[in-house]
Design a protein around this motif. Structure first.
Motif, PDB file in Angstrom:
ATOM      1  N   SER A 154      -5.543 -11.763 -57.312  1.00  0.00           N
ATOM      2  CA  SER A 154      -4.374 -12.621 -57.222  1.00  0.00           C
ATOM      3  C   SER A 154      -4.337 -13.710 -56.002  1.00  0.00           C
ATOM      4  O   SER A 154      -3.948 -14.649 -56.083  1.00  0.00           O
ATOM      5  N   VAL A 155      -4.940 -12.898 -54.883  1.00  0.00           N
ATOM      6  CA  VAL A 155      -5.048 -13.923 -53.693  1.00  0.00           C
ATOM      7  C   VAL A 155      -6.178 -14.947 -53.887  1.00  0.00           C
ATOM      8  O   VAL A 155      -5.956 -15.976 -53.483  1.00  0.00           O
ATOM      9  N   GLY A 156      -7.040 -14.718 -54.750  1.00  0.00           N
ATOM     10  CA  GLY A 156      -8.146 -15.826 -55.219  1.00  0.00           C
ATOM     11  C   GLY A 156      -7.420 -16.742 -55.830  1.00  0.00           C
ATOM     12  O   GLY A 156      -7.823 -17.836 -55.681  1.00  0.00           O
ATOM     13  N   TRP A 157      -6.819 -16.380 -56.924  1.00  0.00           N
ATOM     14  CA  TRP A 157      -5.968 -17.113 -57.916  1.00  0.00           C
ATOM     15  C   TRP A 157      -5.133 -18.144 -56.839  1.00  0.00           C
ATOM     16  O   TRP A 157      -4.956 -19.246 -57.079  1.00  0.00           O
ATOM     17  N   TYR A 158      -4.235 -17.505 -55.999  1.00  0.00           N
ATOM     18  CA  TYR A 158      -3.334 -18.139 -55.095  1.00  0.00           C
ATOM     19  C   TYR A 158      -4.048 -19.391 -54.603  1.00  0.00           C
ATOM     20  O   TYR A 158      -3.677 -20.569 -54.545  1.00  0.00           O
ATOM     21  N   ASP A 159      -5.139 -19.093 -53.663  1.00  0.00           N
ATOM     22  CA  ASP A 159      -5.941 -19.973 -53.237  1.00  0.00           C
ATOM     23  C   ASP A 159      -6.460 -21.158 -54.121  1.00  0.00           C
ATOM     24  O   ASP A 159      -6.247 -22.334 -53.776  1.00  0.00           O
ATOM     25  N   GLY A 160      -6.887 -20.929 -55.304  1.00  0.00           N
ATOM     26  CA  GLY A 160      -7.261 -21.728 -56.272  1.00  0.00           C
ATOM     27  C   GLY A 160      -6.335 -22.560 -56.801  1.00  0.00           C
ATOM     28  O   GLY A 160      -6.470 -23.940 -57.074  1.00  0.00           O
ATOM     29  N   ILE A 161      -4.949 -22.073 -56.967  1.00  0.00           N
ATOM     30  CA  ILE A 161      -4.114 -22.779 -57.631  1.00  0.00           C
ATOM     31  C   ILE A 161      -3.481 -23.954 -56.697  1.00  0.00           C
ATOM     32  O   ILE A 161      -3.106 -24.986 -57.072  1.00  0.00           O
ATOM     33  N   VAL A 162      -3.351 -23.486 -55.525  1.00  0.00           N
ATOM     34  CA  VAL A 162      -2.706 -24.377 -54.578  1.00  0.00           C
ATOM     35  C   VAL A 162      -3.744 -25.585 -54.314  1.00  0.00           C
ATOM     36  O   VAL A 162      -3.578 -26.797 -54.176  1.00  0.00           O
ATOM     37  N   ALA A 163      -5.099 -25.303 -54.258  1.00  0.00           N
ATOM     38  CA  ALA A 163      -6.084 -26.487 -54.049  1.00  0.00           C
ATOM     39  C   ALA A 163      -6.137 -27.257 -55.302  1.00  0.00           C
ATOM     40  O   ALA A 163      -6.235 -28.468 -55.357  1.00  0.00           O
ATOM     41  N   ASP A 164      -5.913 -26.516 -56.611  1.00  0.00           N
ATOM     42  CA  ASP A 164      -5.612 -27.262 -57.917  1.00  0.00           C
ATOM     43  C   ASP A 164      -4.665 -28.352 -57.941  1.00  0.00           C
ATOM     44  O   ASP A 164      -4.676 -29.393 -58.630  1.00  0.00           O
ATOM     45  N   MET A 165      -3.488 -27.933 -57.350  1.00  0.00           N
ATOM     46  CA  MET A 165      -2.284 -28.556 -57.513  1.00  0.00           C
ATOM     47  C   MET A 165      -2.322 -29.640 -56.463  1.00  0.00           C
ATOM     48  O   MET A 165      -1.870 -30.891 -56.709  1.00  0.00           O
TER      49      MET A 165
ATOM     50  N   TYR B   9       1.370 -20.251 -63.087  1.00  0.00           N
ATOM     51  CA  TYR B   9       0.188 -20.532 -63.580  1.00  0.00           C
ATOM     52  C   TYR B   9       0.367 -21.268 -65.137  1.00  0.00           C
ATOM     53  O   TYR B   9      -0.408 -22.075 -65.266  1.00  0.00           O
ATOM     54  N   ALA B  10       1.497 -21.029 -65.684  1.00  0.00           N
ATOM     55  CA  ALA B  10       1.749 -21.634 -66.896  1.00  0.00           C
ATOM     56  C   ALA B  10       1.969 -23.113 -66.832  1.00  0.00           C
ATOM     57  O   ALA B  10       1.369 -23.844 -67.485  1.00  0.00           O
ATOM     58  N   ALA B  11       2.583 -23.430 -65.667  1.00  0.00           N
ATOM     59  CA  ALA B  11       2.952 -24.861 -65.524  1.00  0.00           C
ATOM     60  C   ALA B  11       1.910 -25.589 -65.314  1.00  0.00           C
ATOM     61  O   ALA B  11       1.516 -26.769 -65.653  1.00  0.00           O
ATOM     62  N   ASN B  12       0.950 -25.022 -64.364  1.00  0.00           N
ATOM     63  CA  ASN B  12      -0.307 -25.673 -63.975  1.00  0.00           C
ATOM     64  C   ASN B  12      -1.027 -25.998 -65.320  1.00  0.00           C
ATOM     65  O   ASN B  12      -1.839 -26.720 -65.532  1.00  0.00           O
TER      66      ASN B  12
ATOM     67  N   ARG C 294     -10.688 -17.928 -57.124  1.00  0.00           N
ATOM     68  CA  ARG C 294     -10.326 -18.981 -56.534  1.00  0.00           C
ATOM     69  C   ARG C 294     -11.207 -20.187 -57.051  1.00  0.00           C
ATOM     70  O   ARG C 294     -11.176 -21.031 -57.728  1.00  0.00           O
ATOM     71  N   ARG C 295     -12.729 -19.738 -57.026  1.00  0.00           N
ATOM     72  CA  ARG C 295     -13.910 -20.681 -57.577  1.00  0.00           C
ATOM     73  C   ARG C 295     -13.545 -20.722 -59.144  1.00  0.00           C
ATOM     74  O   ARG C 295     -13.893 -22.067 -59.482  1.00  0.00           O
ATOM     75  N   GLY C 296     -13.679 -19.903 -59.955  1.00  0.00           N
ATOM     76  CA  GLY C 296     -13.484 -19.930 -61.162  1.00  0.00           C
ATOM     77  C   GLY C 296     -12.089 -20.743 -61.753  1.00  0.00           C
ATOM     78  O   GLY C 296     -12.115 -21.678 -62.803  1.00  0.00           O
ATOM     79  N   PHE C 297     -11.015 -20.273 -61.081  1.00  0.00           N
ATOM     80  CA  PHE C 297      -9.790 -21.300 -61.183  1.00  0.00           C
ATOM     81  C   PHE C 297     -10.061 -22.754 -60.973  1.00  0.00           C
ATOM     82  O   PHE C 297      -9.754 -23.499 -61.988  1.00  0.00           O
TER      83      PHE C 297
ATOM     84  N   GLY D 257       9.480 -33.811 -59.648  1.00  0.00           N
ATOM     85  CA  GLY D 257       8.912 -32.455 -59.396  1.00  0.00           C
ATOM     86  C   GLY D 257       7.720 -32.325 -58.833  1.00  0.00           C
ATOM     87  O   GLY D 257       6.806 -32.287 -59.545  1.00  0.00           O
ATOM     88  N   GLY D 258       7.531 -31.581 -57.677  1.00  0.00           N
ATOM     89  CA  GLY D 258       6.356 -31.473 -57.112  1.00  0.00           C
ATOM     90  C   GLY D 258       5.775 -29.641 -56.848  1.00  0.00           C
ATOM     91  O   GLY D 258       4.992 -29.647 -56.001  1.00  0.00           O
ATOM     92  N   GLY D 259       6.237 -29.109 -57.943  1.00  0.00           N
ATOM     93  CA  GLY D 259       5.605 -27.828 -57.885  1.00  0.00           C
ATOM     94  C   GLY D 259       4.435 -27.742 -58.747  1.00  0.00           C
ATOM     95  O   GLY D 259       3.639 -28.493 -58.984  1.00  0.00           O
ATOM     96  N   ALA D 260       4.022 -26.404 -59.353  1.00  0.00           N
ATOM     97  CA  ALA D 260       2.935 -26.243 -59.781  1.00  0.00           C
ATOM     98  C   ALA D 260       2.582 -27.190 -61.079  1.00  0.00           C
ATOM     99  O   ALA D 260       1.596 -27.486 -61.310  1.00  0.00           O
ATOM    100  N   GLY D 261       3.819 -27.557 -61.737  1.00  0.00           N
ATOM    101  CA  GLY D 261       3.606 -28.449 -62.937  1.00  0.00           C
ATOM    102  C   GLY D 261       3.274 -29.788 -62.534  1.00  0.00           C
ATOM    103  O   GLY D 261       2.486 -30.599 -63.038  1.00  0.00           O
TER     104      GLY D 261
END
Length: 420
Positions: free
Chosen positions: A407-418, A329-332, A5-8, A36-40
């Motif tokens: 993967s759990v860390g990535w999930y937390d990270g991408i939600v915060a990033d988005m 991940y790709a959209a982000n 999460r921190r690295g992402f 569109g309010g998703g990952a991208g």
């Protein structure tokens, strides 16, 4: 490749730090509309508002006030996550300076540079970002239409459909049959249908251990096939059968009213049928006139700019961009490149060469996670894969557990990033 999460989040902050805003060139602030309010879309809106430091007006148009992540939604089907844990609001974007409008975009006039909303509001734009995800190709599964999704759900847009499919799984009679119609290429999240099979199998092992799963698949091969089939043999031996195109998997039809599937001349009664149809760019991309004969929106690899209109950018699942899969991940990753280019266009800011990355994690069973990923670079023709990695068959339990935890860390990270 390991992502925390921190690295992402740090990766996103580093990308943003390259874009300190200069003085605005004109008198008025330029307008950017993101649909569109998703990952991208959410990522693009947040990075534009944050890094422009008030010099751009950024509006996000998203019909749903609550965003339910499609990524990780299979874990709800497996009984491992509550759906509410996958749902997120847009307050963080508003706090970052994005105007969030919960309405549906119904029209795009590229000559006038306006977007018309269902509620009647007309938005002007200097740059338009389209990230509407997917829509379904009617007729791609004979006998099924979107109107049948209340009987045979797709659950490939997360939310009520995910909840419905889980309810149907739990209501199956003992020893019943779950069927999946897998989609043709290309489609959102290449490993997604097979992670779904894994999670449904896990749920059935808990509540309905004599049930069976039938996959009707039009593809010869699929993402992570060796890893999934190894896992199914280890965790769910005898439960899952896949029928590919050699035996009619590419000619499957469904009869929703009778709860039947038909393949290779055989009629099979089923208790639950998950139909994942063929896919195309979200409808607003077609309305905007930026899709081609493939149903997707072709973009320039260096910045995600539409090849049809220089003032429009298309991100994520809707984009026809080359080697990158259609994933959150790709959209982000694409959103950060597009946001940098839009700032360069409108604020005369510096733009750096595009860098793209993707990882797709899949859970086969609790603590048995696998992944595939790559890095990419733009070429004149497409976004091209530079190098790649994938989990290996026979990995030990500690490695698989670490992959799931990653993967759990990535999930937390991408939600915060988005969403902030």
């Amino acid at each position: 490749m390991t992502v925390s999460r921190r690295g992402f989040i740090a990766t996103g902050i580093a990308a943003g730090s390259l874009m300190a805003a200069p003085a605005l060139l004109g008198q008025g602030r330029a307008q950017v509309v993101v649909i569109g309010g998703g990952a991208g879309g959410a990522t693009a809106a947040r990075y534009l508002a944050r890094d422009a430091q008030g010099l751009l007006d950024v509006t996000l148009v998203e019909a749903n006030p609550v965003y339910t992540t499609c990524f990780f939604s299979n874990l709800h089907l497996g009984g491992l996550l509550d759906l509410e844990g996958l749902q997120h609001g847009y307050d963080g974007l508003a706090a970052a300076g994005v105007r969030v409008v919960h309405d549906r975009a119904e029209g795009v006039d590229r000559d006038a540079r306006t977007v018309t909303l269902a509620g009647g509001e007309v938005l002007s734009w200097d740059r338009l970002v389209l990230s509407p995800g997917i829509d379904f190709v009617e007729g791609s599964v004979p006998g099924w239409s979107v109107a049948d999704a209340g009987i045979m759900p797709h659950a490939y847009k997360a939310g009520p459909q995910t909840r419905l499919l889980r309810q149907q799984i739990d209501a199956m009679p003992q020893g019943g049959l779950f069927a999946m119609i897998a989609p043709p290429n290309p489609y959102r999240c290449p490993p997604g249908p097979y992670e779904r099979v894994s999670m449904v199998a896990h749920r059935l092992r808990q509540v309905n251990p004599t049930a069976k799963i039938l996959i009707l698949d039009p593809k010869e091969t699929y993402s992570k096939q060796t890893l999934f089939e190894e896992g199914w043999l280890r965790h769910y031996d005898g439960m899952i059968e896949r029928i590919g195109p050699d035996f009619g998997g590419d000619r499957a039809e469904v009869r929703p009213a009778a709860m039947e599937v038909v393949f290779d001349g055989e009629v099979q009664r089923v208790d639950v049928c998950n139909v994942i149809p063929g896919q195309a760019a979200g409808a607003i991309a077609g309305i905007a006139g930026v899709t081609d004969e493939t149903g997707w929106a072709p973009v320039a690899a260096e910045d995600m700019r539409s090849r049809i209109d220089d003032a429009v950018f298309v991100l994520g699942d809707s984009a026809g961009q080359g080697d990158m899969p259609k994933s959150g991940y790709a959209a982000n990753s694409q959103a950060k490149v597009a946001a940098m280019r839009i700032r360069a266009d409108l604020l005369d800011a510096r733009a750096f060469p595009a860098r793209y990355a993707n990882t797709c994690w899949s859970l086969i069973a609790p603590d048995d996670g696998v992944k595939v990923g790559a890095t990419y670079e733009p070429t004149p023709e497409k976004i091209a894969s530079v190098d790649s990695f994938i989990s290996q068959p026979g990995e030990d339990a500690a490695t698989r557990r670490a992959t799931y935890e990653e993967s759990v860390g990535w999930y937390d990270g991408i939600v915060a990033d988005m969403l902030g």
